[in-house]
Design a protein around this motif. Structure first.
Motif, short mmCIF file in Angstrom:
data_model
loop_
_atom_site.label_atom_id
_atom_site.label_comp_id
_atom_site.label_asym_id
_atom_site.label_seq_id
_atom_site.Cartn_x
_atom_site.Cartn_y
_atom_site.Cartn_z
N SER A 31 0.85 -1.20 0.00
CA SER A 31 0.00 0.00 0.00
C SER A 31 0.88 1.25 0.00
N GLY A 32 2.17 1.10 0.28
CA GLY A 32 3.13 2.20 0.18
C GLY A 32 3.71 2.35 -1.22
N GLY A 33 3.40 1.40 -2.12
CA GLY A 33 3.90 1.48 -3.49
C GLY A 33 4.33 0.13 -4.03
N GLU A 34 4.43 0.04 -5.35
CA GLU A 34 4.83 -1.17 -6.08
C GLU A 34 6.17 -1.73 -5.56
N ALA A 35 6.33 -3.06 -5.59
CA ALA A 35 7.61 -3.66 -5.16
C ALA A 35 7.89 -4.94 -5.93
N ARG A 36 9.17 -5.31 -6.00
CA ARG A 36 9.57 -6.58 -6.61
C ARG A 36 9.35 -7.72 -5.60
N VAL A 37 9.20 -8.96 -6.08
CA VAL A 37 9.00 -10.11 -5.19
C VAL A 37 10.17 -10.21 -4.20
N THR A 38 11.39 -10.04 -4.68
CA THR A 38 12.57 -10.16 -3.80
C THR A 38 12.56 -9.09 -2.71
N LEU A 40 9.87 -7.79 -1.40
CA LEU A 40 8.82 -8.17 -0.46
C LEU A 40 9.30 -9.28 0.48
N ALA A 41 10.09 -10.21 -0.07
CA ALA A 41 10.54 -11.37 0.71
C ALA A 41 11.56 -10.97 1.76
N GLN A 42 12.33 -9.93 1.50
CA GLN A 42 13.47 -9.55 2.34
C GLN A 42 13.16 -9.47 3.85
N PRO A 43 12.07 -8.79 4.30
CA PRO A 43 11.88 -8.66 5.75
C PRO A 43 11.43 -9.94 6.44
N PHE A 44 11.08 -11.00 5.69
CA PHE A 44 10.49 -12.18 6.31
C PHE A 44 11.51 -13.30 6.45
N ALA A 45 11.46 -13.95 7.60
CA ALA A 45 12.36 -15.08 7.86
C ALA A 45 11.79 -16.33 7.21
N MET A 46 11.63 -16.29 5.88
CA MET A 46 11.10 -17.47 5.17
C MET A 46 11.67 -17.48 3.76
N SER A 47 11.56 -18.64 3.10
CA SER A 47 12.13 -18.80 1.76
C SER A 47 11.35 -17.95 0.75
N LEU A 48 12.02 -17.68 -0.38
CA LEU A 48 11.37 -16.95 -1.47
C LEU A 48 10.16 -17.73 -1.96
N ASN A 49 10.29 -19.09 -1.93
CA ASN A 49 9.20 -19.94 -2.37
C ASN A 49 7.96 -19.78 -1.46
N ALA A 50 8.20 -19.72 -0.14
CA ALA A 50 7.09 -19.56 0.81
C ALA A 50 6.42 -18.20 0.61
N VAL A 51 7.22 -17.17 0.40
CA VAL A 51 6.65 -15.83 0.16
C VAL A 51 5.86 -15.82 -1.15
N SER A 52 6.39 -16.52 -2.17
CA SER A 52 5.68 -16.59 -3.46
C SER A 52 4.30 -17.22 -3.31
N LYS A 53 4.20 -18.25 -2.44
CA LYS A 53 2.90 -18.88 -2.21
C LYS A 53 1.91 -17.88 -1.60
N HIS A 54 2.40 -17.11 -0.63
CA HIS A 54 1.54 -16.07 -0.02
C HIS A 54 1.08 -15.07 -1.08
N GLY A 70 10.06 -7.88 -18.74
CA GLY A 70 11.14 -8.84 -18.98
C GLY A 70 11.10 -9.90 -17.90
N ARG A 71 12.21 -10.07 -17.20
CA ARG A 71 12.25 -11.09 -16.14
C ARG A 71 11.83 -10.53 -14.79
N GLU A 72 11.65 -9.23 -14.70
CA GLU A 72 11.28 -8.60 -13.43
C GLU A 72 9.77 -8.67 -13.23
N HIS A 73 9.36 -9.01 -11.99
CA HIS A 73 7.94 -9.02 -11.65
C HIS A 73 7.69 -7.93 -10.62
N PHE A 74 6.81 -6.99 -10.93
CA PHE A 74 6.46 -5.92 -9.99
C PHE A 74 5.06 -6.18 -9.46
N LEU A 75 4.91 -6.05 -8.14
CA LEU A 75 3.61 -6.31 -7.51
C LEU A 75 3.03 -5.02 -6.98
#
Lengths: 128, 128
Positions: A31-38, A40-54, A70-75
């Motif tokens: 809600s503060g603005g668009e972000a990349r998956v990586t 978003l995953a950074q502050p969480f103590a979990m794998s990129l795969n687990a964050v992707s499921k969320h 391209g290869r970048e995904h913005f959420l």
């Protein structure tokens, strides 16, 4: 009348997506603005795969939109599904409040009746 | 900083309990007044056991209270947990609205700047 069990609705997906602290934290971040998956995953103590499921659960609920460059995904955050969830909760609270108001009016009417009892036939007879 | 994954919160239980049409229908019925488990199960094309599971999820979320009178179980609606759920959704919508307002103000300021450009040095030189 029997109520049929139907497929999950949009509202089910929205509430289920919100029912997790990680997914709520992701939405707050977006809600503060668009972000990349990586990012978003950074502050969480979990794998990129687990964050992707969320994130996929949030996408399924329509709360998150994915933009590919391209290869970048913005959420980004999509607030529209929150309207239906808020409306349902408010309608439930409104029904409850209406029921409490009706109960209060009933009790007030009883109090007034007790404070000003209609003149009883017997009392009138005794005073005469 | 890493965010720890914590145990489910009250808000998680509330939103999860609401994320199902049968449980929402049970709450709507109970907001009209106390009911027995068998009365609640009647409109649904599912076993008493399945309905009982839904009721237990609503009890865990604190949305339903069970009163026992001998062998009879009476269920009632407890609206308090809805407050936290509504507050979270509203805060998220408010953040979003604030962001849209900030963006709108920025665009309006740009429009105003485009409509009333500051006098350019070159123009003044040409006119002389």
């Amino acid at each position: 009348m029997q109520t049929a069990i139907s497929a999950p609705t949009n509202l089910d997906h929205t509430l289920l997506a919100l029912a997790d602290p990680t997914r709520r934290a992701i939405l707050r971040r977006l809600s503060g603005g668009e972000a990349r998956v990586t990012e978003l995953a950074q502050p969480f103590a979990m794998s990129l795969n687990a964050v992707s499921k969320h994130i996929r659960m949030l996408e399924r609920a329509g709360l998150v939109h994915r933009r590919r460059v391209g290869r970048e995904h913005f959420l980004s955050f999509q607030p529209e599904p929150l309207d239906e969830a808020a409306a349902w909760i408010e309608s439930q609270r409104a029904m409850w409040t209406a029921r409490l108001d009706a109960l209060e009016n009933l009790l007030l009417a009883e109090d007034r009746a007790a404070a000003n009892p209609p003149p009883r036939k017997e009392t009138a007879d005794e005073e005469r």
